[in-house]
Design a protein around this motif. Structure first.
Motif, PDB file in Angstrom:
ATOM      1  N   TYR A  65       0.834  -1.203   0.000  1.00 25.05           N
ATOM      2  CA  TYR A  65       0.000   0.000   0.000  1.00 25.05           C
ATOM      3  C   TYR A  65       0.873   1.260   0.000  1.00 25.05           C
ATOM      4  CZ  TYR A  65      -3.416   3.473   1.595  1.00 25.05           C
ATOM      5  OH  TYR A  65      -4.212   4.593   1.706  1.00 25.05           O
ATOM      6  N   ASN A  92     -10.025  -2.325   8.313  1.00 21.56           N
ATOM      7  CA  ASN A  92      -9.895  -0.887   8.070  1.00 21.56           C
ATOM      8  C   ASN A  92      -8.933  -0.600   6.918  1.00 21.56           C
ATOM      9  OD1 ASN A  92     -11.646  -0.215  10.163  1.00 21.56           O
ATOM     10  ND2 ASN A  92     -10.012  -0.105  11.676  1.00 21.56           N
ATOM     11  N   GLU A  95     -10.050  -1.299   3.296  1.00 22.93           N
ATOM     12  CA  GLU A  95     -10.942  -0.274   2.756  1.00 22.93           C
ATOM     13  C   GLU A  95     -10.142   0.883   2.154  1.00 22.93           C
ATOM     14  OE1 GLU A  95     -14.149  -0.455   2.251  1.00 22.93           O
ATOM     15  OE2 GLU A  95     -14.057  -2.483   3.095  1.00 22.93           O
ATOM     16  N   PHE A  96      -9.034   1.247   2.801  1.00 25.99           N
ATOM     17  CA  PHE A  96      -8.159   2.283   2.233  1.00 25.99           C
ATOM     18  C   PHE A  96      -7.584   1.814   0.900  1.00 25.99           C
ATOM     19  CE2 PHE A  96      -7.757   3.634   6.778  1.00 25.99           C
ATOM     20  CZ  PHE A  96      -8.249   4.922   6.608  1.00 25.99           C
ATOM     21  N   ARG A  98      -8.864  -0.446  -1.139  1.00 28.63           N
ATOM     22  CA  ARG A  98      -9.935  -0.525  -2.142  1.00 28.63           C
ATOM     23  C   ARG A  98     -10.282   0.847  -2.709  1.00 28.63           C
ATOM     24  NH1 ARG A  98     -13.634  -4.684   1.443  1.00 28.63           N
ATOM     25  NH2 ARG A  98     -12.680  -6.633   0.711  1.00 28.63           N
ATOM     26  N   SER A  99     -10.072   1.887  -1.911  1.00 24.50           N
ATOM     27  CA  SER A  99     -10.381   3.233  -2.390  1.00 24.50           C
ATOM     28  C   SER A  99      -9.458   3.668  -3.524  1.00 24.50           C
ATOM     29  CB  SER A  99     -10.281   4.244  -1.238  1.00 24.50           C
ATOM     30  OG  SER A  99      -8.934   4.390  -0.802  1.00 24.50           O
ATOM     31  N   MET A 100      -8.347   2.946  -3.726  1.00 25.31           N
ATOM     32  CA  MET A 100      -7.416   3.281  -4.808  1.00 25.31           C
ATOM     33  C   MET A 100      -7.761   2.569  -6.110  1.00 25.31           C
ATOM     34  SD  MET A 100      -3.646   3.521  -3.017  1.00 25.31           S
ATOM     35  CE  MET A 100      -3.469   1.747  -2.764  1.00 25.31           C
ATOM     36  N   THR A 101      -8.705   1.650  -6.085  1.00 27.50           N
ATOM     37  CA  THR A 101      -9.061   0.920  -7.300  1.00 27.50           C
ATOM     38  C   THR A 101      -9.848   1.815  -8.256  1.00 27.50           C
ATOM     39  OG1 THR A 101     -11.085   0.044  -6.297  1.00 27.50           O
ATOM     40  CG2 THR A 101      -9.091  -1.293  -6.102  1.00 27.50           C
ATOM     41  N   ASP A 104     -15.496   0.862  -9.884  1.00 26.24           N
ATOM     42  CA  ASP A 104     -16.490   1.094  -8.832  1.00 26.24           C
ATOM     43  C   ASP A 104     -17.698   0.205  -9.129  1.00 26.24           C
ATOM     44  OD1 ASP A 104     -17.959   2.014  -6.735  1.00 26.24           O
ATOM     45  OD2 ASP A 104     -18.495   3.918  -7.672  1.00 26.24           O
TER      46      ASP A 104
END
Length: 249
Positions: A65, A92, A95-96, A98-101, A104
């Motif tokens: 990450y 937690n 989720e951080f 996944r936010s970079m993928t 959606d």
């Protein structure tokens, strides 16, 4: 001769554990010094030595990450959750990641009683349910012995009643363990590792690409066919992808 072999096995096992422990400390030091590439190499060496743990997968996910390696980061966080679905730190951090993928994809939520049951069973891993069943079996044996050697009828009734209750809980734990194993077996997932992977309507280069997926997206594996994999996304969309574009969990 058997004793010698046993001693050698114990020695080799102890040596491997000591080596992995040393590698883990070195990897942690490298991570603390922001040398994430070195940390990744050492954590992966531990996996190559045959040791898996939530801590190793979690730290690997964090190191990737930090380097913005989206797919490996999510992959190792997912591996950590397979060992311990209740770990809040992993939950937690994934989720951080996944936010970079890029993709959606909405999730088709399950409804009804089956969803609640599956959600409860998935609270613990297969191994945790199995260990719980073993622990309850031991408690049942102890309670049964207390019942057997009880001096008064009141004591016998109490110990017998609690023993039956514990026995039922143990049986339920065994059932949940097998259910969790079946859920994991029937729900094989993979992470897309390609920067961009075309999803086709048939397992062939001649097939039409209906859409594309990007690094870090999670998909359910439905079928394998000659180097192609049929996948299903969280919204129910299906298609075929080349096997080398993904990495299975």
């Amino acid at each position: 001769m058997k004793n010698l072999i046993f001693i050698l096995l114990v020695f080799v096992s102890t040596l491997a554990q000591a080596q992995n422990s040393e590698l883990f400390e070195e990897a942690n030091d490298a991570y603390a010094n922001n040398d994430f590439e070195t940390a990744i190499n050492k954590y992966e060496k531990i996996l190559e030595n045959g040791e898996t743990s939530v801590a190793v997968y979690y730290n690997l996910g964090n190191a990737h990450y930090k380097l913005n390696n989206v797919a490996p980061s999510i992959y190792y966080f997912e591996k950590a959750l397979q060992l311990d679905p209740t770990d809040e730190d992993v939950q937690n951090n994934i989720e951080f990641a996944r936010s970079m993928t890029i993709d959606d994809i909405p999730v088709n939520e399950e409804t009804g009683l089956q969803k609640s049951i599956n959600s409860f069973i998935s609270t613990f891993s297969y191994n945790t349910w199995a260990y719980l069943a073993i622990a309850l079996s031991i408690v049942f044996v102890v309670l049964f012995l207390l019942y057997y050697f009880g001096r008064t009828s009141l004591q016998k009734r109490i110990f017998f009643g609690v023993a039956i209750f514990v026995f039922l809980l143990g049986g339920i734990s065994v059932f949940f363990a097998f259910q969790q194993q079946e859920i994991q077996f029937n729900n094989q997932f993979a992470i897309i590792f390609a920067e961009e992977a075309p999803i086709k309507n048939e397992p062939s280069q001649k097939g039409d690409a209906t859409f594309s997926l990007h690094a870090g997206t999670k998909a359910k594996v439905l079928e394998d066919y000659q180097g192609w994999v049929k996948i299903e996304l969280s919204n129910g969309t299906q298609g075929w992808i080349e096997d080398n574009y993904l990495r299975r969990l």
